[in-house]
Design a protein around this motif. Structure first.
Motif, PDB file in Angstrom:
ATOM      1  N   PHE A   1       0.840  -1.200   0.000  1.00 39.19           N
ATOM      2  CA  PHE A   1       0.000   0.000   0.000  1.00 39.19           C
ATOM      3  C   PHE A   1       0.873   1.248   0.000  1.00 39.19           C
ATOM      4  O   PHE A   1       0.687   2.162  -0.804  1.00 39.19           O
TER       5      PHE A   1
ATOM      6  N   LEU B   1      -2.332  12.458 -14.143  1.00 43.43           N
ATOM      7  CA  LEU B   1      -3.434  12.145 -13.235  1.00 43.43           C
ATOM      8  C   LEU B   1      -4.003  10.742 -13.486  1.00 43.43           C
ATOM      9  O   LEU B   1      -4.377  10.044 -12.535  1.00 43.43           O
TER      10      LEU B   1
ATOM     11  N   ARG C   1      -5.836   3.457  -6.806  1.00 39.84           N
ATOM     12  CA  ARG C   1      -6.821   2.380  -6.656  1.00 39.84           C
ATOM     13  C   ARG C   1      -6.170   1.056  -6.321  1.00 39.84           C
ATOM     14  O   ARG C   1      -6.650   0.304  -5.479  1.00 39.84           O
TER      15      ARG C   1
ATOM     16  N   ALA D   1      -5.113   1.102  -2.726  1.00 42.03           N
ATOM     17  CA  ALA D   1      -6.240   0.934  -1.792  1.00 42.03           C
ATOM     18  C   ALA D   1      -6.667  -0.533  -1.720  1.00 42.03           C
ATOM     19  O   ALA D   1      -7.014  -1.043  -0.655  1.00 42.03           O
TER      20      ALA D   1
ATOM     21  N   LEU E   1      -9.136  12.001  -4.206  1.00 45.60           N
ATOM     22  CA  LEU E   1      -7.763  11.655  -4.605  1.00 45.60           C
ATOM     23  C   LEU E   1      -6.736  12.420  -3.771  1.00 45.60           C
ATOM     24  O   LEU E   1      -5.736  11.846  -3.329  1.00 45.60           O
TER      25      LEU E   1
ATOM     26  N   PHE F   1      -6.749  11.055  -0.309  1.00 46.61           N
ATOM     27  CA  PHE F   1      -6.046   9.763  -0.321  1.00 46.61           C
ATOM     28  C   PHE F   1      -4.540   9.986  -0.203  1.00 46.61           C
ATOM     29  O   PHE F   1      -3.871   9.384   0.629  1.00 46.61           O
TER      30      PHE F   1
ATOM     31  N   ALA G   1      -7.301   6.309   4.383  1.00 46.70           N
ATOM     32  CA  ALA G   1      -6.883   6.750   3.039  1.00 46.70           C
ATOM     33  C   ALA G   1      -7.576   5.919   1.967  1.00 46.70           C
ATOM     34  O   ALA G   1      -8.168   6.455   1.027  1.00 46.70           O
ATOM     35  N   ALA G   2      -7.515   4.600   2.122  1.00 50.51           N
ATOM     36  CA  ALA G   2      -8.098   3.704   1.117  1.00 50.51           C
ATOM     37  C   ALA G   2      -9.591   3.975   0.956  1.00 50.51           C
ATOM     38  O   ALA G   2     -10.129   3.941  -0.160  1.00 50.51           O
TER      39      ALA G   2
ATOM     40  N   LEU H   1     -11.271   6.425  -1.698  1.00 51.43           N
ATOM     41  CA  LEU H   1     -11.457   6.116  -3.126  1.00 51.43           C
ATOM     42  C   LEU H   1     -12.698   5.266  -3.380  1.00 51.43           C
ATOM     43  O   LEU H   1     -13.014   4.950  -4.526  1.00 51.43           O
TER      44      LEU H   1
ATOM     45  N   MET I   1     -15.314   6.500  -5.963  1.00 55.80           N
ATOM     46  CA  MET I   1     -14.782   7.016  -7.228  1.00 55.80           C
ATOM     47  C   MET I   1     -15.520   6.518  -8.477  1.00 55.80           C
ATOM     48  O   MET I   1     -15.852   7.301  -9.368  1.00 55.80           O
ATOM     49  N   ASP I   2     -15.756   5.210  -8.514  1.00 55.92           N
ATOM     50  CA  ASP I   2     -16.427   4.632  -9.692  1.00 55.92           C
ATOM     51  C   ASP I   2     -17.792   5.259  -9.911  1.00 55.92           C
ATOM     52  O   ASP I   2     -18.180   5.533 -11.043  1.00 55.92           O
TER      53      ASP I   2
ATOM     54  N   GLU J   1     -17.554   8.794 -11.436  1.00 53.97           N
ATOM     55  CA  GLU J   1     -17.208   8.732 -12.868  1.00 53.97           C
ATOM     56  C   GLU J   1     -18.412   8.289 -13.692  1.00 53.97           C
ATOM     57  O   GLU J   1     -18.698   8.850 -14.752  1.00 53.97           O
TER      58      GLU J   1
ATOM     59  N   ALA K   1     -11.979  14.217 -17.163  1.00 51.92           N
ATOM     60  CA  ALA K   1     -10.601  14.048 -16.683  1.00 51.92           C
ATOM     61  C   ALA K   1      -9.895  15.398 -16.570  1.00 51.92           C
ATOM     62  O   ALA K   1      -9.137  15.636 -15.618  1.00 51.92           O
TER      63      ALA K   1
ATOM     64  N   VAL L   1     -11.157  17.088 -13.406  1.00 53.44           N
ATOM     65  CA  VAL L   1     -10.547  16.479 -12.216  1.00 53.44           C
ATOM     66  C   VAL L   1      -9.108  16.965 -12.069  1.00 53.44           C
ATOM     67  O   VAL L   1      -8.659  17.324 -10.980  1.00 53.44           O
ATOM     68  N   SER L   2      -8.404  16.997 -13.191  1.00 54.60           N
ATOM     69  CA  SER L   2      -7.006  17.405 -13.178  1.00 54.60           C
ATOM     70  C   SER L   2      -6.857  18.855 -12.691  1.00 54.60           C
ATOM     71  O   SER L   2      -5.972  19.160 -11.879  1.00 54.60           O
TER      72      SER L   2
ATOM     73  N   HIS M   1      -7.655  18.945  -8.975  1.00 52.45           N
ATOM     74  CA  HIS M   1      -6.595  18.266  -8.236  1.00 52.45           C
ATOM     75  C   HIS M   1      -5.359  19.158  -8.129  1.00 52.45           C
ATOM     76  O   HIS M   1      -4.709  19.212  -7.082  1.00 52.45           O
TER      77      HIS M   1
END
Lengths: 234, 234
Positions: free
Chosen positions: A35, A48, A56, A59, B32, B35, B58-59, B62, B65-66, B69, B83, B86-87, B90
């Motif tokens: 991890f 990114l 992912r 995690a 992200l 995390f 932390a894990a 995420l 996330m799916d 998206e 994307a 997000v970039s 971020h």
């Protein structure tokens, strides 16, 4: 587990049973170390999309943690003994991170690819020798997490196009695998119960150099196969 | 989303609908960034138990996330536009990590506690203004992940016993929250659609300084409450 397991459920089981908490602790420490390494790779990702993929995968390394802890508890291993085992193995595995510091992104990828591969190979070696109940608990954690495929898919075209980079990374890989096998060797020889489970020591004896060499030979063969997937000579 | 959404499912929806992909992208970027910050804290943890707790938290960042998206895709936001959003977010959030570098473990804990809190507050502000379908998708990601409670439980006894440390961390907190609110301000003012969703800009107008101040005032109040949980004056 510092010493005796008398009075616990472990003592009544097969000879290898007393090594199960050690094996579980190694699996948990391996997940934690992977991890950290993958999360650090994600933090250094060049873009990114790569950061997302590696975050992912990182995690996912912790997904099986609860089951490992619960199984150790079910086997009668006191929580503090288990934590001490995890801490020992984690310390040994972390040595790998401190050595062979990568100078760029590709060296970093190759280091994780190799180091992660060796950690997983040791996990598989140990799991192949545990009882069925334990095997059921841990087998999910041994599933391919997609890191190797990801590295191969992204690096192979780059390496094919840049022979100089490939040559440098082949050299780098030899240095990295030396460190990784050194860590693996210490993991299975310094803990007597794990040494016995790994088949490198007879009960109550120190690790046998010849058996250790055989064990490391199997890890080396797997490493050679992995480097082959990148088109690199190990 | 670079420009128009004409022809997409978004154009047919309520005025705030065109900001939904931006809000989803901010949520994903926030996850992200959190995390990465929490994983880095885990890597610097003073002991293995702390490392385990923070790695797990932390894990968990995420986990949603799916769904984020997928919802952006369902709304007709092209993958590359999403994307890019997000970039952008971020990048803005990462500025916080580069500033106010902690000098020890406690400063690190307080920085993450404050920064994470502000990121979550902005997420809640945005989510309170989205449609119900979007709210259903994102609400899981806004659930308390246990970090704040963990920090309070571990730090409160230390701070109560060490007034000098408490005084230093109160000062540190003022510096850190300045950076965090600066980032939050840029996030909601530089993206016109998000500015409108956050209620700091009228349609087609620049962010209104007074509305931005009101927005930051609400974040400040939440921050003051959080510092109060540590027994520190904000």
């Amino acid at each position: 587990m510092t010493d005796s397991t008398s009075g616990s459920a472990l003592a009544e089981q097969t000879p290898s049973a007393e090594a199960i908490p050690d094996a579980l602790a190694y699996l948990l420490a391996g997940g934690l170390a992977s991890f950290a390494r993958l999360a650090d790779d994600a933090a250094h990702a060049p873009d990114l999309a790569t950061r997302v993929v590696l975050s992912r995968i990182a995690a996912g390394e912790l997904a099986n943690m609860d089951r490992l802890e619960r199984h150790a508890r079910d086997l009668g291993c006191p929580e503090s003994d288990f934590a001490a085992l995890v801490s020992d193995f984690h310390g040994q595995l972390s040595e790998f991170d401190d050595r062979a510091v990568p100078r760029d992104w590709w060296e970093r990828c190759v280091k994780t690819y190799i180091g992660y591969g060796v950690v997983m190979d040791v996990q598989r070696e140990l799991v192949s020798r545990v009882d069925e109940a334990t095997s059921d608990v841990v087998v999910d954690g041994l599933a391919d997490n997609g890191h190797a495929d990801y590295v191969v898919a992204t690096m192979l075209p780059v390496l094919e196009a840049e022979p100089q980079l490939a040559a440098r990374l082949a050299l780098w890989g030899r240095r990295v695998v030396g460190e990784a096998l050194g860590v693996a060797s210490r993991v299975v020889t310094q803990n007597p119960r794990l040494a016995q489970l790994a088949g490198v020591a007879a009960p109550g004896r120190r690790a046998d150099p010849e058996d250790v060499a055989t064990f490391l030979g199997r890890l080396s063969a797997e490493h050679t196969r992995r480097m082959g997937r990148l088109g690199l000579t190990a």
